[in-house]
Design a protein around this motif. Structure first.
Motif, mmCIF file in Angstrom:
data_model
loop_
_atom_site.group_PDB
_atom_site.id
_atom_site.type_symbol
_atom_site.label_atom_id
_atom_site.label_comp_id
_atom_site.label_asym_id
_atom_site.label_seq_id
_atom_site.Cartn_x
_atom_site.Cartn_y
_atom_site.Cartn_z
ATOM 1 N N GLN A 255 22.551 11.113 109.468
ATOM 2 C CA GLN A 255 21.971 11.643 108.238
ATOM 3 C C GLN A 255 20.490 11.885 108.467
ATOM 4 O O GLN A 255 19.853 11.174 109.244
ATOM 5 C CB GLN A 255 22.145 10.637 107.090
ATOM 6 C CG GLN A 255 23.593 10.460 106.686
ATOM 7 C CD GLN A 255 23.769 9.376 105.634
ATOM 8 O OE1 GLN A 255 23.086 8.359 105.660
ATOM 9 N NE2 GLN A 255 24.683 9.596 104.720
ATOM 10 N N GLY A 256 19.961 12.882 107.773
ATOM 11 C CA GLY A 256 18.528 13.162 107.888
ATOM 12 C C GLY A 256 17.786 12.570 106.708
ATOM 13 O O GLY A 256 18.356 12.379 105.640
ATOM 14 N N GLY A 257 16.508 12.257 106.903
ATOM 15 C CA GLY A 257 15.723 11.736 105.786
ATOM 16 C C GLY A 257 14.546 10.934 106.294
ATOM 17 O O GLY A 257 14.119 11.100 107.444
ATOM 18 N N GLU A 267 8.980 23.621 110.954
ATOM 19 C CA GLU A 267 9.604 24.315 112.094
ATOM 20 C C GLU A 267 10.567 23.391 112.834
ATOM 21 O O GLU A 267 11.646 23.788 113.222
ATOM 22 C CB GLU A 267 8.531 24.829 113.071
ATOM 23 C CG GLU A 267 7.729 26.010 112.554
ATOM 24 C CD GLU A 267 6.781 25.622 111.420
ATOM 25 O OE1 GLU A 267 6.173 24.525 111.489
ATOM 26 O OE2 GLU A 267 6.661 26.391 110.451
ATOM 27 N N LYS A 268 10.128 22.145 113.047
ATOM 28 C CA LYS A 268 10.972 21.256 113.847
ATOM 29 C C LYS A 268 10.677 19.785 113.553
ATOM 30 O O LYS A 268 9.539 19.410 113.325
ATOM 31 C CB LYS A 268 10.733 21.530 115.344
ATOM 32 C CG LYS A 268 11.681 20.717 116.211
ATOM 33 C CD LYS A 268 11.689 21.172 117.652
ATOM 34 C CE LYS A 268 12.544 20.243 118.511
ATOM 35 N NZ LYS A 268 13.931 20.131 118.073
ATOM 36 N N THR A 269 11.737 19.015 113.572
ATOM 37 C CA THR A 269 11.590 17.570 113.370
ATOM 38 C C THR A 269 12.009 16.852 114.642
ATOM 39 O O THR A 269 13.011 17.204 115.260
ATOM 40 C CB THR A 269 12.456 17.113 112.189
ATOM 41 O OG1 THR A 269 11.916 17.674 110.992
ATOM 42 C CG2 THR A 269 12.477 15.602 112.060
ATOM 43 N N THR A 270 11.205 15.887 115.041
ATOM 44 C CA THR A 270 11.658 15.039 116.157
ATOM 45 C C THR A 270 12.098 13.704 115.571
ATOM 46 O O THR A 270 11.541 13.224 114.584
ATOM 47 C CB THR A 270 10.542 14.812 117.197
ATOM 48 O OG1 THR A 270 9.383 14.360 116.513
ATOM 49 C CG2 THR A 270 10.246 16.079 117.971
ATOM 50 N N TYR A 271 13.106 13.145 116.214
ATOM 51 C CA TYR A 271 13.742 11.963 115.650
ATOM 52 C C TYR A 271 13.137 10.674 116.174
ATOM 53 O O TYR A 271 12.611 10.621 117.278
ATOM 54 C CB TYR A 271 15.247 12.000 115.921
ATOM 55 C CG TYR A 271 15.888 13.239 115.374
ATOM 56 C CD1 TYR A 271 15.700 13.614 114.041
ATOM 57 C CD2 TYR A 271 16.664 14.056 116.190
ATOM 58 C CE1 TYR A 271 16.278 14.756 113.537
ATOM 59 C CE2 TYR A 271 17.249 15.210 115.684
ATOM 60 C CZ TYR A 271 17.053 15.555 114.363
ATOM 61 O OH TYR A 271 17.616 16.693 113.867
ATOM 62 N N ASN A 272 13.266 9.673 115.373
ATOM 63 C CA ASN A 272 12.778 8.342 115.701
ATOM 64 C C ASN A 272 13.601 7.739 116.848
ATOM 65 O O ASN A 272 14.678 8.212 117.190
ATOM 66 C CB ASN A 272 12.874 7.455 114.451
ATOM 67 C CG ASN A 272 11.888 6.318 114.473
ATOM 68 O OD1 ASN A 272 11.401 5.925 115.534
ATOM 69 N ND2 ASN A 272 11.584 5.781 113.305
ATOM 70 N N GLU A 273 13.075 6.656 117.380
ATOM 71 C CA GLU A 273 13.775 5.911 118.442
ATOM 72 C C GLU A 273 14.947 5.141 117.843
ATOM 73 O O GLU A 273 15.036 4.943 116.645
ATOM 74 C CB GLU A 273 12.795 4.874 119.045
ATOM 75 C CG GLU A 273 11.483 5.434 119.549
ATOM 76 C CD GLU A 273 11.675 6.264 120.791
ATOM 77 O OE1 GLU A 273 12.557 5.913 121.599
ATOM 78 O OE2 GLU A 273 10.969 7.285 120.937
ATOM 79 N N LEU A 274 15.777 4.605 118.721
ATOM 80 C CA LEU A 274 16.828 3.677 118.297
ATOM 81 C C LEU A 274 16.174 2.385 117.800
ATOM 82 O O LEU A 274 15.137 2.011 118.342
ATOM 83 C CB LEU A 274 17.749 3.340 119.474
ATOM 84 C CG LEU A 274 18.658 4.446 119.965
ATOM 85 C CD1 LEU A 274 19.374 3.994 121.227
ATOM 86 C CD2 LEU A 274 19.662 4.850 118.896
ATOM 87 N N PRO A 275 16.725 1.722 116.854
ATOM 88 C CA PRO A 275 17.935 2.059 116.087
ATOM 89 C C PRO A 275 17.650 2.951 114.875
ATOM 90 O O PRO A 275 18.572 3.381 114.202
ATOM 91 C CB PRO A 275 18.401 0.672 115.606
ATOM 92 C CG PRO A 275 17.125 -0.090 115.399
ATOM 93 C CD PRO A 275 16.179 0.391 116.461
ATOM 94 N N TYR A 276 16.361 3.236 114.643
ATOM 95 C CA TYR A 276 15.972 3.886 113.376
ATOM 96 C C TYR A 276 16.483 5.320 113.245
ATOM 97 O O TYR A 276 16.616 5.839 112.137
ATOM 98 C CB TYR A 276 14.446 3.810 113.201
ATOM 99 C CG TYR A 276 13.961 2.388 113.379
ATOM 100 C CD1 TYR A 276 14.336 1.403 112.468
ATOM 101 C CD2 TYR A 276 13.201 2.013 114.486
ATOM 102 C CE1 TYR A 276 13.950 0.082 112.642
ATOM 103 C CE2 TYR A 276 12.815 0.695 114.672
ATOM 104 C CZ TYR A 276 13.193 -0.278 113.747
ATOM 105 O OH TYR A 276 12.825 -1.577 113.923
ATOM 106 N N LYS A 277 16.774 5.925 114.388
ATOM 107 C CA LYS A 277 17.325 7.281 114.377
ATOM 108 C C LYS A 277 18.569 7.382 113.491
ATOM 109 O O LYS A 277 18.853 8.430 112.920
ATOM 110 C CB LYS A 277 17.670 7.632 115.826
ATOM 111 C CG LYS A 277 18.394 8.916 116.064
ATOM 112 C CD LYS A 277 18.581 9.124 117.580
ATOM 113 C CE LYS A 277 19.986 9.507 117.905
ATOM 114 N NZ LYS A 277 20.246 9.626 119.350
ATOM 115 N N GLU A 279 19.164 5.276 110.845
ATOM 116 C CA GLU A 279 18.996 4.570 109.571
ATOM 117 C C GLU A 279 18.110 5.365 108.625
ATOM 118 O O GLU A 279 16.983 4.967 108.314
ATOM 119 C CB GLU A 279 18.449 3.153 109.816
ATOM 120 C CG GLU A 279 19.451 2.266 110.525
ATOM 121 C CD GLU A 279 18.964 0.835 110.769
ATOM 122 O OE1 GLU A 279 17.856 0.476 110.325
ATOM 123 O OE2 GLU A 279 19.713 0.074 111.423
ATOM 124 N N ALA A 280 18.629 6.490 108.156
ATOM 125 C CA ALA A 280 17.857 7.360 107.262
ATOM 126 C C ALA A 280 17.743 6.738 105.875
ATOM 127 O O ALA A 280 18.700 6.156 105.370
ATOM 128 C CB ALA A 280 18.536 8.719 107.169
#
Lengths: 411, 145
Positions: A255-257, A267-277, A279-280
């Motif tokens: 899920q995104g958030g 334009e673009k979102t980069t994702y967090n590291e594990l495990p937070y990637k 846990e939106a």
């Protein structure tokens, strides 16, 4: 060695579970629906209250004392779970609502990044709907094919048939560790070993196994393991997904958030590291915080002690059930968790449940969300008594007496 | 119309009186089970998918007909307690006009202490059964108007 009655004080344990000390329809409650959800010890109930009384704040970003306190308490549970499952890192522990959400997370990830038309997903004939439907949806989306490993009359996986299903097209094996409807404990170590010969990852649905069996994800070498907090004496609405780091990194976010991002631009979102990637959004902080008290409760009693107690109850109950005229146990695997599922000739399980409830006995009846499994046995449903760490032989006696009374009325 | 409406209530009151004789749950449920066993078997031809009211745990079939302005119901279930409960519903509602059936308040269920069976919608389909009976009545009413 101490006998079970000497080292396992069930009456003291029962004092920790206030809900058990009540009357239902004028009779003492006998709660045998533990495979559906277990009751909660005071330690867990108080932790939820305490969280809202003293700690509540949103986690991870607030620069104030409460936020730090809440974050520390939340992350402390992750470490407790890491130890509980023997994962190598807290990065591999993702908080989810429960098994259903955990499997959906993985199935979605596979559907979005791994599964292609013609690939195969292997499950077994004893899966709960929550380990069937997410994979059906993934298959529908990608054109992959769902393959079902069959079981025998005892409710055991036919191992050779399972092995035959594995091939270079198989992308994942997803199966139940212990069956909710039958009690069968699957030989997961061997199952995983076979899958790994083809580099196929394995997901274990630990909904029913986690409260009964020692879980060591590194020893099992499973790639994913998921369990629900409410089935291990914890709060509802919280559970955890363990995933090997390499797999969690490979899978896209579910899920995104908020929380799951590193940088967001339009334009673009980069994702967090594990495990937070994974846990939106603001998580279920209070229940995460309380979950560690359930785990500690189990650890203090010792899983081996709990398992021994529950198996004694299962043997005691099974011994009495098989003497009931017309009764047939469904699920007679050699290795079982404390689940006694049965049908009685000429008796509808719903009628039985109504009359048992009148006598204070809580059991589960129906298809247990395993309709294909019920079909395999040619039945509509069963009556299921499932035992937990606080149940007693005296309760089984009450249950058996109530069962005989019900049969006398219904026959 | 008011006169016949009392009729439905008379049957309800009769049932309440019958249950008044029982002082414990065993007698009460034994009576329901007995009624369930007695309910005349539904003609197999009516046990269609269309007539099925699906509950999570037991199946209920309901068939209705309109004859001379009165609705008759036939019902069956694979669970005997549900069958006993629906036999009472059939006894109360069958043979009355669509309007009476539709406007009836089924107070006897509460009075005999069986409300819990209406709440368990997923379990036995009894609430769906009541709704379906009223729905048929409404449909017949619309047809005859």
């Amino acid at each position: 060695m101490l006998t079970q009655t000497e080292n396992y004080q069930v009456e003291t344990i029962r004092d920790d579970f206030p809900i058990l000390h009540q009357e239902i329809n004028g009779k003492p409650l006998v709660y045998f629906d533990n495979a559906a959800t277990t009751q909660k010890p005071l330690q867990v109930i108080e932790a939820i209250g305490q969280y809202y009384l003293d700690i509540n704040a949103n986690i991870h970003r607030g620069i104030h004392t409460l936020a730090e306190r809440a974050t520390a308490s939340y992350e402390a549970t992750r470490e407790v779970l890491r130890q509980f499952l023997n994962a190598s890192s807290t990065d591999e522990i993702i908080f989810v609502r429960g098994v259903t959400e955990g499997i959906n997370l993985v199935a979605n990830g596979f559907a979005n990044s791994i599964l292609k038309a013609g690939n195969e997903v292997v499950i077994t004939a004893m899966e709960h709907h929550s380990n069937i439907v997410p994979w059906q949806m993934a298959c529908e989306k990608t054109g992959a094919i769902l393959k079902v490993a069959p079981i025998n009359e005892k409710g055991e996986l036919i191992f050779e048939e399972y092995v035959k299903l594995l091939n270079p097209q198989t992308r994942i094996v997803s199966l139940v560790h212990a069956s909710n409807a039958l009690g069968t404990i699957n030989p997961v170590k061997n199952i995983i070993e076979e899958a790994h010969k083809f580099d196929i990852p394995v997901l274990l649905d630990g909904a029913q196994s986690t409260s009964h069996l020692e879980i060591d994800v590194r020893d099992l070498d499973c790639d994913f393991f998921v369990f629900s907090g409410h089935k291990v004496y914890g709060p509802t609405g919280i559970g955890a997904l363990y995933g090997k780091r390499e797999w969690l990194e490979k899978l896209p976010p579910y899920q995104g958030g908020g929380e799951m991002i590193k940088d967001v631009t339009f334009e673009k979102t980069t994702y967090n590291e594990l495990p937070y990637k994974f846990e939106a959004g603001t998580p279920n902080i209070a229940d995460v915080v309380a979950l560690k008290h359930a785990i500690k409760y189990i650890q203090e009693l010792g899983k081996a002690n709990i398992a021994q107690h529950e198996l004694e109850l299962l043997e005691y109950a099974t011994g009495q059930l098989i003497d009931v005229k017309g009764l047939k146990i469904i699920g007679t695997a050699k290795e079982k968790v404390s689940v006694a599922s049965f049908v009685i000739e000429g008796i509808h399980h719903q009628d039985l449940a109504v009359i048992l409830d009148q006598q204070g006995i809580a059991v589960r009846t129906g298809h247990h969300c395993t309709q294909p499994l019920m079909k395999r046995f040619g039945i509509l449903g069963t009556t299921r008594a499932s035992f937990a760490l606080y149940n007693t032989k005296e309760e089984i006696d009450l249950f058996i007496t109530a069962l005989h009374k019900a049969l006398k009325m219904l026959r | 119309m008011a006169e016949v409406k009392t009729n439905i209530n008379e049957v309800q009151d009769q049932i309440i009186d019958e249950f008044g004789l029982f002082d414990d749950w065993t007698d009460k449920y034994e009576y329901i089970i007995e009624m369930g066993k007695k309910l005349s078997l539904m003609d197999e031809k009516y046990k269609t998918e269309e007539n099925k009211i699906k509950g999570c745990q037991s199946n209920v079939w309901l068939h209705s007909e309109l004859k001379d302005g009165k609705v008759t119901f036939e019902a069956d279930s694979d669970a005997v307690i549900v069958k006993g409960l629906i036999s009472m519903l059939v006894r109360v509602l069958s043979g009355h006009s669509p309007n009476e059936i539709f406007s009836t308040d089924l107070y006897f269920i509460d009075k005999i202490g069986m409300t819990q069976h209406l709440a368990q919608t997923r379990s036995n389909g009894l609430l769906s059964m009541v709704k379906q009976m009223k729905f048929y009545a409404l449909a017949y009413q619309a047809k005859t108007n």
